[in-house]
Design a protein around this motif. Sequence first.
Motif, PDB file in Angstrom:
ATOM      1  N   ALA A 228       0.851  -1.291   0.159  1.00  0.00           N
ATOM      2  CA  ALA A 228       0.109   0.082   0.146  1.00  0.00           C
ATOM      3  C   ALA A 228       0.827   1.280   0.102  1.00  0.00           C
ATOM      4  CB  ALA A 228      -1.023  -0.152   1.191  1.00  0.00           C
ATOM      5  N   VAL A 229       2.084   1.305   0.690  1.00  0.00           N
ATOM      6  CA  VAL A 229       2.883   2.270   0.609  1.00  0.00           C
ATOM      7  C   VAL A 229       3.435   2.752  -0.735  1.00  0.00           C
ATOM      8  CG1 VAL A 229       5.317   3.002   1.394  1.00  0.00           C
ATOM      9  CG2 VAL A 229       3.723   1.925   3.226  1.00  0.00           C
ATOM     10  N   ILE A 230       3.868   1.417  -1.486  1.00  0.00           N
ATOM     11  CA  ILE A 230       4.523   1.700  -2.979  1.00  0.00           C
ATOM     12  C   ILE A 230       3.126   2.287  -3.937  1.00  0.00           C
ATOM     13  CG2 ILE A 230       5.292   0.379  -4.581  1.00  0.00           C
ATOM     14  CD1 ILE A 230       6.600  -1.577  -2.839  1.00  0.00           C
ATOM     15  N   ALA A 231       2.025   1.449  -3.560  1.00  0.00           N
ATOM     16  CA  ALA A 231       1.021   1.826  -4.497  1.00  0.00           C
ATOM     17  C   ALA A 231       0.441   3.478  -4.377  1.00  0.00           C
ATOM     18  CB  ALA A 231      -0.401   1.009  -4.409  1.00  0.00           C
ATOM     19  N   SER A 232       0.279   3.723  -3.108  1.00  0.00           N
ATOM     20  CA  SER A 232      -0.065   5.210  -2.968  1.00  0.00           C
ATOM     21  C   SER A 232       0.852   6.259  -3.192  1.00  0.00           C
ATOM     22  CB  SER A 232      -0.754   5.252  -1.496  1.00  0.00           C
ATOM     23  OG  SER A 232       0.380   5.194  -0.523  1.00  0.00           O
ATOM     24  N   ALA A 233       2.113   5.820  -3.054  1.00  0.00           N
ATOM     25  CA  ALA A 233       3.158   6.799  -3.218  1.00  0.00           C
ATOM     26  C   ALA A 233       3.501   7.083  -4.503  1.00  0.00           C
ATOM     27  CB  ALA A 233       4.778   6.338  -2.174  1.00  0.00           C
ATOM     28  N   ARG A 234       3.384   5.759  -5.507  1.00  0.00           N
ATOM     29  CA  ARG A 234       3.617   5.962  -6.903  1.00  0.00           C
ATOM     30  C   ARG A 234       2.388   6.705  -7.618  1.00  0.00           C
ATOM     31  NH1 ARG A 234       1.851   2.922 -11.578  1.00  0.00           N
ATOM     32  NH2 ARG A 234       0.715   1.478 -10.035  1.00  0.00           N
ATOM     33  N   LEU A 235       1.351   6.644  -6.966  1.00  0.00           N
ATOM     34  CA  LEU A 235       0.161   7.671  -7.740  1.00  0.00           C
ATOM     35  C   LEU A 235      -0.066   8.597  -6.795  1.00  0.00           C
ATOM     36  CD1 LEU A 235      -2.824   4.822  -7.613  1.00  0.00           C
ATOM     37  CD2 LEU A 235      -1.154   5.442  -9.741  1.00  0.00           C
ATOM     38  N   GLN A 236       0.959   9.152  -5.833  1.00  0.00           N
ATOM     39  CA  GLN A 236       0.945  10.275  -4.990  1.00  0.00           C
ATOM     40  C   GLN A 236      -0.803  10.703  -4.515  1.00  0.00           C
ATOM     41  OE1 GLN A 236       2.971  13.548  -7.144  1.00  0.00           O
ATOM     42  NE2 GLN A 236       4.451  11.992  -8.118  1.00  0.00           N
ATOM     43  N   SER A 237      -1.346   9.703  -4.308  1.00  0.00           N
ATOM     44  CA  SER A 237      -2.801   9.985  -3.961  1.00  0.00           C
ATOM     45  C   SER A 237      -3.267   8.732  -3.284  1.00  0.00           C
ATOM     46  CB  SER A 237      -3.691  10.521  -4.867  1.00  0.00           C
ATOM     47  OG  SER A 237      -3.763   9.685  -5.889  1.00  0.00           O
ATOM     48  N   ALA A 238      -4.341   8.788  -2.476  1.00  0.00           N
ATOM     49  CA  ALA A 238      -4.944   7.586  -1.995  1.00  0.00           C
ATOM     50  C   ALA A 238      -6.502   7.748  -2.397  1.00  0.00           C
ATOM     51  CB  ALA A 238      -4.846   7.695  -0.394  1.00  0.00           C
ATOM     52  N   ALA A 239      -6.979   6.626  -3.127  1.00  0.00           N
ATOM     53  CA  ALA A 239      -8.280   6.577  -3.473  1.00  0.00           C
ATOM     54  C   ALA A 239      -8.825   5.350  -2.768  1.00  0.00           C
ATOM     55  CB  ALA A 239      -8.368   6.759  -4.686  1.00  0.00           C
ATOM     56  N   ASN A 240     -10.178   5.482  -2.737  1.00  0.00           N
ATOM     57  CA  ASN A 240     -10.840   4.229  -2.005  1.00  0.00           C
ATOM     58  C   ASN A 240     -10.830   3.073  -2.961  1.00  0.00           C
ATOM     59  OD1 ASN A 240     -12.829   5.686  -3.632  1.00  0.00           O
ATOM     60  ND2 ASN A 240     -14.569   4.696  -2.950  1.00  0.00           N
ATOM     61  N   ASP A 241     -10.748   3.254  -4.310  1.00  0.00           N
ATOM     62  CA  ASP A 241     -10.461   2.190  -5.133  1.00  0.00           C
ATOM     63  C   ASP A 241      -9.192   1.572  -5.282  1.00  0.00           C
ATOM     64  OD1 ASP A 241      -9.586   4.220  -6.459  1.00  0.00           O
ATOM     65  OD2 ASP A 241     -10.361   3.715  -8.525  1.00  0.00           O
ATOM     66  N   LEU A 242      -8.127   1.990  -4.548  1.00  0.00           N
ATOM     67  CA  LEU A 242      -6.770   1.665  -4.678  1.00  0.00           C
ATOM     68  C   LEU A 242      -6.636   0.165  -4.510  1.00  0.00           C
ATOM     69  CD1 LEU A 242      -3.853   2.606  -4.760  1.00  0.00           C
ATOM     70  CD2 LEU A 242      -3.876   2.818  -2.427  1.00  0.00           C
ATOM     71  N   GLY A 243      -6.010  -0.582  -5.290  1.00  0.00           N
ATOM     72  CA  GLY A 243      -5.900  -2.053  -5.005  1.00  0.00           C
ATOM     73  C   GLY A 243      -7.097  -2.919  -5.502  1.00  0.00           C
ATOM     74  N   THR A 244      -7.968  -2.489  -6.275  1.00  0.00           N
ATOM     75  CA  THR A 244      -8.927  -3.071  -6.919  1.00  0.00           C
ATOM     76  C   THR A 244      -8.479  -4.238  -7.658  1.00  0.00           C
ATOM     77  OG1 THR A 244     -10.551  -1.199  -6.759  1.00  0.00           O
ATOM     78  CG2 THR A 244     -11.204  -3.019  -8.287  1.00  0.00           C
ATOM     79  N   LEU A 245      -8.997  -5.284  -7.505  1.00  0.00           N
ATOM     80  CA  LEU A 245      -8.539  -6.631  -8.391  1.00  0.00           C
ATOM     81  C   LEU A 245      -7.078  -7.206  -8.041  1.00  0.00           C
ATOM     82  CD1 LEU A 245     -10.512  -6.231 -11.628  1.00  0.00           C
ATOM     83  CD2 LEU A 245     -11.328  -7.576  -9.775  1.00  0.00           C
ATOM     84  N   ASP A 246      -6.284  -6.431  -7.240  1.00  0.00           N
ATOM     85  CA  ASP A 246      -4.908  -6.758  -6.874  1.00  0.00           C
ATOM     86  C   ASP A 246      -5.107  -8.346  -6.141  1.00  0.00           C
ATOM     87  OD1 ASP A 246      -3.726  -4.546  -7.929  1.00  0.00           O
ATOM     88  OD2 ASP A 246      -3.080  -3.887  -6.212  1.00  0.00           O
ATOM     89  N   GLU A 247      -6.138  -8.642  -5.427  1.00  0.00           N
ATOM     90  CA  GLU A 247      -6.075 -10.028  -4.758  1.00  0.00           C
ATOM     91  C   GLU A 247      -6.043 -10.946  -5.924  1.00  0.00           C
ATOM     92  OE1 GLU A 247      -9.923  -8.186  -5.636  1.00  0.00           O
ATOM     93  OE2 GLU A 247      -8.596  -7.650  -4.167  1.00  0.00           O
ATOM     94  N   LEU A 248      -6.387 -10.814  -7.063  1.00  0.00           N
ATOM     95  CA  LEU A 248      -6.367 -11.821  -8.100  1.00  0.00           C
ATOM     96  C   LEU A 248      -5.223 -11.884  -8.783  1.00  0.00           C
ATOM     97  CD1 LEU A 248      -9.914 -11.301  -9.968  1.00  0.00           C
ATOM     98  CD2 LEU A 248      -9.505 -12.792  -7.954  1.00  0.00           C
ATOM     99  N   ARG A 249      -4.800 -10.666  -8.990  1.00  0.00           N
ATOM    100  CA  ARG A 249      -3.197 -10.532  -9.621  1.00  0.00           C
ATOM    101  C   ARG A 249      -2.262 -11.136  -8.801  1.00  0.00           C
ATOM    102  NH1 ARG A 249      -5.295  -5.172 -10.337  1.00  0.00           N
ATOM    103  NH2 ARG A 249      -6.108  -4.781 -12.471  1.00  0.00           N
ATOM    104  N   VAL A 250      -2.467 -10.978  -7.347  1.00  0.00           N
ATOM    105  CA  VAL A 250      -1.407 -11.448  -6.425  1.00  0.00           C
ATOM    106  C   VAL A 250      -1.494 -13.139  -6.346  1.00  0.00           C
ATOM    107  CG1 VAL A 250      -0.852 -11.685  -3.874  1.00  0.00           C
ATOM    108  CG2 VAL A 250      -1.408  -9.500  -4.949  1.00  0.00           C
ATOM    109  N   ILE A 251      -2.774 -13.451  -6.127  1.00  0.00           N
ATOM    110  CA  ILE A 251      -2.946 -14.974  -6.116  1.00  0.00           C
ATOM    111  C   ILE A 251      -2.456 -15.656  -7.576  1.00  0.00           C
ATOM    112  CG2 ILE A 251      -4.658 -16.942  -6.321  1.00  0.00           C
ATOM    113  CD1 ILE A 251      -6.588 -15.216  -4.529  1.00  0.00           C
TER     114      ILE A 251
END
Length: 432
Positions: free
Chosen positions: A341-364
Amino acid sequence: MAQADISRSAAQAPSAMGAFRALQIDPRLLGMIGALLIIWIGFDVLTGGLFLTPRNLFNLSVQTASVAVMATGMVFIIVMRHIDLSVGAMLGVIGMLMGWMQAQVLPDLLGFGSWAIAPITVLFGATVGALIGAGQGYVVGYLGVPAFIVTLGGLLIWRGAAWWVTSGQTVAPLDANFVVLGGGLRGTLGAEWSWMLAALACAATVALIAASRRRKIARAFPVKPLWAELTVGAILLGLIVSFTAIMNAYDVPQRAAERLYQSRGLTLPEGMILSHGIAVPVIIVLIVAVAMTVIARRTRFGRYVFAAGGNPDAADLAGVDTRKLTVKVFALMGFLTAIAAVIASARLQSAANDLGTLDELRVIAAAVIGGTALSGGIGTIYGAILGALVMQSLQSGMAMVGVDAPLQSIVVGVVLVVAVLADIVYRRRVGD
């Protein structure tokens, strides 16, 4: 003469096969590397040479980082015969909480722009992630609710919670020091520090290979022939040097370099060209990969995880507290999700409530493509990271070619099924 040539070829074939076996390289690893090369070369042809450029490979390394970090934790989850469907939603809520902390809470307490905002935010996010993971692990391990159900509920709960943190409003901009962790212009090492890191990595690689060989000899374990050890070492060193050279070949645009120097109160020397070098998220992935590999191979906790996943009944009889172990594994997954979450939000320079959507499928998918067996007991950290790179390469390549998003999902789904099928076939043949 022809008969002599045939006899000579037949005599040489076993020696060549024996030489390959002496390298002791995992065939599945070679298969994944081969698949990755095919993907890269194919997209490079389709994009007219734009895919295999320093710029795109740099972006690919940064885009892969957050999924790769979580994939290392998912290896332990799947090895234990569980699943975690909540990591994407968990990443979203943790990212929103960290954004809220550094935008609305910490500036009032520490002052706007304080150096302490970034480290406190990261520590806060890691603590929240570990607690969420431990809570889910407790329900799975001690209350006996299947991990599929617990984490499916977590997916819905944490995605909804991410909206409630700021009532759906995106938090931006984030703290300047925090943004460095996302790999932007200021989040890279530059050419000199990148080469220093490469030299350190090369030295560590040589030292680890030598120490492993000495340890095996001292304990009378079988070792590779010296030439095979040197060959594997040379390949690893070549990969480190090549990766560093590619990252250093991506130059910073001149105007961006001038703005960077101006922000430091300096003037960019005329004719000077800056290189991006290795991005901070890649360094984070490297640290996580080394730490997780050590945990998996050198600690009691790691051995218990693989033992419990391979044969839960035998582990129970051996005195392994599998319920407590489950809590620890899910807590570790939560901690790594916070790092992602640190990497993802820092890369986008923002935090939105849809951050990480469908990441569970990519990770698995990354963990499974990397060779982690859904039946438990088998998995590697490097395989999961390579699987994440394969997944991101597919998505990035299809986006560059202009493939529609729905078709991208179809392709990724097909690749996942084919990868699992190939793994099942491989294990059956090895078992036979």
